[in-house]
Design an enzyme around this catalytic site. Structure first.
Site, PDB file in Angstrom:
ATOM      1  CE  LYS A   1      -3.932  -1.873  -0.351  1.00  0.00           C
ATOM      2  NZ  LYS A   1      -4.604  -1.692  -1.650  1.00  0.00           N
TER       3      LYS A   1
ATOM      4  CG  ASP B   1      -3.408  -0.638  -4.980  1.00  0.00           C
ATOM      5  OD1 ASP B   1      -3.596   0.429  -5.603  1.00  0.00           O
ATOM      6  OD2 ASP B   1      -4.336  -1.401  -4.637  1.00  0.00           O
TER       7      ASP B   1
ATOM      8  CD  GLU C   1      -4.136  -2.679  -7.899  1.00  0.00           C
ATOM      9  OE1 GLU C   1      -3.372  -3.673  -7.899  1.00  0.00           O
ATOM     10  OE2 GLU C   1      -5.271  -2.709  -7.404  1.00  0.00           O
TER      11      GLU C   1
ATOM     12  CG  ASP D   1      -8.862  -1.587  -7.777  1.00  0.00           C
ATOM     13  OD1 ASP D   1     -10.095  -1.603  -7.933  1.00  0.00           O
ATOM     14  OD2 ASP D   1      -8.328  -2.033  -6.740  1.00  0.00           O
TER      15      ASP D   1
ATOM     16  CE  LYS E   1     -10.983  -3.781  -4.466  1.00  0.00           C
ATOM     17  NZ  LYS E   1      -9.922  -3.398  -5.414  1.00  0.00           N
TER      18      LYS E   1
END
Ligand code: MG
Length: 367
Positions: free
Chosen positions: A165, A193, A218, A241, A265
């Site tokens: 992260k 990400d 990402e 994403d 998702k």
């Protein structure tokens, strides 16, 4: 078969690691999850789950799931839960947008279809590939040293795919990527990400600074256009994403060559019916996928496992076992991580049985 009642339960899911932190100082300590039950006139009951990553990740929030179910539920009484495309059209006609509200109902109806046919959801979604699927582990945002130390901890649990992260201060993020990359072993995969956290010029600095590192980048920036600009100056495999939430933007991103992998998702797309469409399209277009949800417990993890294992292996970049991050078990029969992998149940439907004593009293009851 007819839907006769829709119920929802609110459960709090604490974390083994206390807090989950990502870009922009965002964090969650206890997840607020909604478990949806769909009852039918045959006695079959299906279950789904929706758990937003707090109210500030996607346009979704926990109380919104319950409010949306109260709005939508009465429109679905009397509908056949097995006729999923038609059911989704009914949901879209009754409530514009709010895909995450519809996701739990859709998952529950796939569970019913599986139970009614005696087939696991995985097989209904297209077929079971392989024995199991590999999992990634998200590394919550901390100092570079703390994040690097987590790699060995998670590798000892069997994980070989790590999602770092970032999306904070770009210089600190460069240090995070180098520190974690130094811990990798052959066969490991690393994703940085940013969860929309960098502005465009910062993102370009970061990708240039880590040019020699074997890392996927990402969702660096907030908008699709900013991400595309970064992508065009980036030598790394690229993942989108947050911006990819329906088929139109997925097709545009393919046409723009904006990504190599897409993170889909279940609740972001609006359920298994809609994510299956996107997943099948990605297979046809040659795009790898991380298949998961925003967050969740046992029932979300079961739905993810069925989706992931019904995806051709070479297109499944990674997936997630959220039920291992949280301290509370809400259902029997959910997938359990083994050596960094999990498999979808071979029982009919999702293959789970909610622990009703954990779910408590329902907070939504439409009949
Ligand atoms: Mg992501």
């Amino acid at each position: 078969m007819k839907i006769t009642r829709i119920l929802a339960y609110r459960v709090e899911l604490p974390l083994h690691e206390t807090t989950y932190k990502w870009s922009g100082g965002k964090s969650v300590t206890v997840f607020d999850s909604t478990i949806v039950g769909v009852e039918t006139d045959t006695g079959l009951i299906g279950y789904g789950e929706v758990c937003p990553l707090g109210p500030f990740y996607l346009p979704a929030y926990a109380e919104g799931v319950r409010a949306g179910l109260r709005e939508l539920g009465t429109h679905l009484l009397g509908e056949d839960p097995r006729q999923l495309t038609k059911l989704n059209r009914t949901m879209d006609a009754a409530l514009k947008g709010h895909p995450y509200v519809k996701s739990g109902i859709d998952i529950a109806c796939w569970d019913i279809l599986g139970q009614a046919t005696g087939m696991p959801v995985c097989e209904l979604l297209g077929g079971r590939y392989g024995e199991d699927v590999h999992l990634y582990r998200a590394i919550s945002q901390e100092s570079p040293e703390e994040m690097a130390a987590k790699v060995a901890v998670y590798r000892a649990e069997g994980y070989r795919r790590f999602q770092l992260k970032v999306g904070g201060d770009p210089d600190l993020d460069i240090a995070r990527i180098f520190a974690v990359a130094a811990m990798l072993q052959p066969g490991d995969r690393l994703v940085a990400d940013a969860n929309t956290g960098w502005v465009q010029h910062e993102a370009i600095r970061v990708v240039k600074a880590v040019r020699e590192v074997d890392v996927y980048i990402e969702q660096p920036c907030f908008t699709y256009e900013e991400c595309l600009a970064v992508r065009r100056q980036c030598a790394h495999p690229f993942v989108l994403d947050e911006n990819i939430d329906d088929l139109n933007i997925l097709l545009r991103a393919k046409a723009d060559l904006a990504m190599d992998v897409v993170n889909l998702k279940i609740s972001k797309l609006g359920g298994l019916t809609k994510i299956k469409q996107a997943r099948d399209l990605c297979v046809s277009m040659g795009i790898g996928m991380t298949l998961e949800d925003s967050w969740g417990g046992d029932i979300t993890t079961a739905a993810i496992a069925h989706l992931a294992q019904s995806t051709p292996t070479e297109f499944l970049f990674s997936t997630t076992d959220f039920n291992s991050y949280v301290t509370l078990s809400t259902a029997e029969g959910a997938p359990k991580r083994v050596n960094g992998r999990m498999s979808a149940s071979k029982r009919s439907g999702l293959g789970i049985k909610p622990r009703m004593e954990v779910l408590g009293k329902c907070v939504v009851d439409i009949s």
